[in-house]
Design a protein around this motif. Structure first.
Motif, PDB file in Angstrom:
ATOM      1  N   LEU A   1      24.640  -1.978  -5.555  1.00 16.30           N
ATOM      2  CA  LEU A   1      23.663  -1.839  -6.971  1.00 16.30           C
ATOM      3  C   LEU A   1      21.994  -1.363  -7.081  1.00 16.30           C
ATOM      4  N   SER A   2      22.238  -2.700  -7.527  1.00 13.92           N
ATOM      5  CA  SER A   2      21.029  -3.409  -8.382  1.00 13.92           C
ATOM      6  C   SER A   2      19.861  -3.331  -7.157  1.00 13.92           C
ATOM      7  N   ILE A   3      20.313  -3.552  -6.486  1.00 11.32           N
ATOM      8  CA  ILE A   3      19.047  -4.008  -5.266  1.00 11.32           C
ATOM      9  C   ILE A   3      18.489  -2.227  -5.200  1.00 11.32           C
ATOM     10  N   MET A   4      19.944  -1.523  -5.019  1.00  3.90           N
ATOM     11  CA  MET A   4      19.145  -0.142  -4.749  1.00  3.90           C
ATOM     12  C   MET A   4      18.080   0.296  -6.118  1.00  3.90           C
ATOM     13  N   ASP A   5      18.735   0.163  -7.238  1.00  3.70           N
ATOM     14  CA  ASP A   5      18.214   0.350  -7.929  1.00  3.70           C
ATOM     15  C   ASP A   5      16.602  -0.514  -8.604  1.00  3.70           C
ATOM     16  N   ALA A   6      16.814  -1.380  -8.070  1.00  4.04           N
ATOM     17  CA  ALA A   6      14.957  -2.216  -7.383  1.00  4.04           C
ATOM     18  C   ALA A   6      14.448  -1.551  -6.405  1.00  4.04           C
ATOM     19  N   VAL A   7      14.938  -1.074  -6.226  1.00  7.60           N
ATOM     20  CA  VAL A   7      13.816   0.140  -4.850  1.00  7.60           C
ATOM     21  C   VAL A   7      13.621   0.964  -5.479  1.00  7.60           C
ATOM     22  N   ARG A   8      15.160   2.066  -6.127  1.00  7.39           N
ATOM     23  CA  ARG A   8      14.283   3.562  -6.768  1.00  7.39           C
ATOM     24  C   ARG A   8      13.059   3.035  -7.849  1.00  7.39           C
ATOM     25  N   ALA A   9      13.063   2.054  -8.079  1.00 10.65           N
ATOM     26  CA  ALA A   9      12.535   2.191  -9.030  1.00 10.65           C
ATOM     27  C   ALA A   9      10.845   1.918  -8.828  1.00 10.65           C
ATOM     28  N   ALA A  10      10.678   1.108  -7.507  1.00  9.80           N
ATOM     29  CA  ALA A  10       9.495   0.932  -7.031  1.00  9.80           C
ATOM     30  C   ALA A  10       8.977   2.542  -6.506  1.00  9.80           C
ATOM     31  N   GLY A  11       9.741   3.232  -6.565  1.00  7.46           N
ATOM     32  CA  GLY A  11       9.454   4.385  -6.271  1.00  7.46           C
ATOM     33  C   GLY A  11       9.547   5.126  -4.840  1.00  7.46           C
ATOM     34  N   ILE A  12      10.238   3.952  -3.890  1.00 10.88           N
ATOM     35  CA  ILE A  12      10.663   4.118  -2.907  1.00 10.88           C
ATOM     36  C   ILE A  12      11.930   5.259  -2.705  1.00 10.88           C
ATOM     37  N   ASP A  13      12.149   6.166  -2.634  1.00  7.33           N
ATOM     38  CA  ASP A  13      14.043   6.823  -2.207  1.00  7.33           C
ATOM     39  C   ASP A  13      14.829   7.072  -0.827  1.00  7.33           C
TER      40      ASP A  13
ATOM     41  N   PRO B   1       0.875  -1.240  -0.079  1.00 12.05           N
ATOM     42  CA  PRO B   1      -0.132  -0.087   0.258  1.00 12.05           C
ATOM     43  C   PRO B   1       0.722   1.100  -0.301  1.00 12.05           C
ATOM     44  N   PRO B   2       0.604   2.187  -0.685  1.00 10.58           N
ATOM     45  CA  PRO B   2       1.322   3.460  -0.883  1.00 10.58           C
ATOM     46  C   PRO B   2       1.364   4.051   1.028  1.00 10.58           C
ATOM     47  N   ASN B   3       3.138   4.313   0.629  1.00 12.77           N
ATOM     48  CA  ASN B   3       2.645   4.878   2.004  1.00 12.77           C
ATOM     49  C   ASN B   3       4.463   5.517   1.880  1.00 12.77           C
ATOM     50  N   GLU B   4       3.996   6.867   2.185  1.00 15.49           N
ATOM     51  CA  GLU B   4       5.264   8.076   1.476  1.00 15.49           C
ATOM     52  C   GLU B   4       6.431   7.375   3.108  1.00 15.49           C
ATOM     53  N   ASP B   5       6.421   7.002   3.882  1.00 11.86           N
ATOM     54  CA  ASP B   5       6.992   6.695   5.608  1.00 11.86           C
ATOM     55  C   ASP B   5       8.141   5.247   5.324  1.00 11.86           C
ATOM     56  N   THR B   6       7.402   4.491   4.247  1.00  7.27           N
ATOM     57  CA  THR B   6       8.268   3.371   3.963  1.00  7.27           C
ATOM     58  C   THR B   6       9.782   3.182   3.392  1.00  7.27           C
ATOM     59  N   ARG B   7      10.057   2.671   4.230  1.00  7.03           N
ATOM     60  CA  ARG B   7      11.697   2.604   4.126  1.00  7.03           C
ATOM     61  C   ARG B   7      12.532   1.331   3.711  1.00  7.03           C
ATOM     62  N   VAL B   8      13.429   1.220   3.356  1.00  2.00           N
ATOM     63  CA  VAL B   8      14.344   0.196   2.864  1.00  2.00           C
ATOM     64  C   VAL B   8      15.242  -0.488   3.417  1.00  2.00           C
ATOM     65  N   MET B   9      15.285  -1.000   4.311  1.00  2.56           N
ATOM     66  CA  MET B   9      17.174  -1.677   5.181  1.00  2.56           C
ATOM     67  C   MET B   9      18.016  -2.636   4.482  1.00  2.56           C
ATOM     68  N   ILE B  10      18.890  -2.432   3.767  1.00  2.00           N
ATOM     69  CA  ILE B  10      19.668  -3.447   3.118  1.00  2.00           C
ATOM     70  C   ILE B  10      21.023  -3.713   4.037  1.00  2.00           C
ATOM     71  N   ALA B  11      21.100  -5.060   3.636  1.00  2.00           N
ATOM     72  CA  ALA B  11      22.152  -5.717   4.266  1.00  2.00           C
ATOM     73  C   ALA B  11      22.755  -6.084   3.328  1.00  2.00           C
TER      74      ALA B  11
END
Length: 140
Positions: free
Chosen positions: A118-130, A97-107
């Protein structure tokens, strides 16, 4: 059922066999409390075992927990112990569900390749999560 016992003097004694319920209740409460305490100690996040790099200036985050992605030293990406590809990461993040507070932590393991992270970071940004951050451990 009453039990009749004959005494040596010829008197009849009636003693009823009873189950004492108070000690039974005490034992049940003790078991309940024990199981509750054990279950509280079992709440751990089960993730892929990684060797995280250290960073002296890292800070702890106080908001709602982020979504966790992990990249091991061989480049295998996991999302909560399920192996995923970068395209699956984008699809799953877009399905949330769209939420502007959605955060992703990459370990990422300290021995994995830079382009895999970087490919995972691009995949996350492609989903619209900054809001993307990297998990490190404190050198202490």
């Amino acid at each position: 059922m009453p039990v009749k016992l004959q005494g040596g003097s010829g008197e009849d004694h009636e003693d009823e066999a009873r189950i004492e319920i108070v000690p039974l209740i005490d034992i049940m409460f003790f078991l309940l409390a024990s199981f509750m305490m054990v279950s509280l100690t079992m709440t751990q996040v089960h993730r892929v075992n990684l060797k995280l790099p250290t960073m002296a200036t890292s800070d702890k985050q106080q908001k709602a927990p982020p979504l966790h992605l992990a990249v091991d030293e061989h480049g295998v990406v996991t999302w909560d112990t399920k192996i995923v590809t970068p395209s699956e990461v984008t699809e799953r993040l877009k399905a949330l569900p769209p939420n502007e507070d959605t955060r992703v932590m990459i370990a990422a393991d300290q021995n994995c390749l830079h382009h895999q992270v970087l490919s995972i970071m691009d995949a996350v940004r492609a989903a619209g999560i900054d809001k993307v951050s990297f998990e490190t451990k404190n050198p202490r």
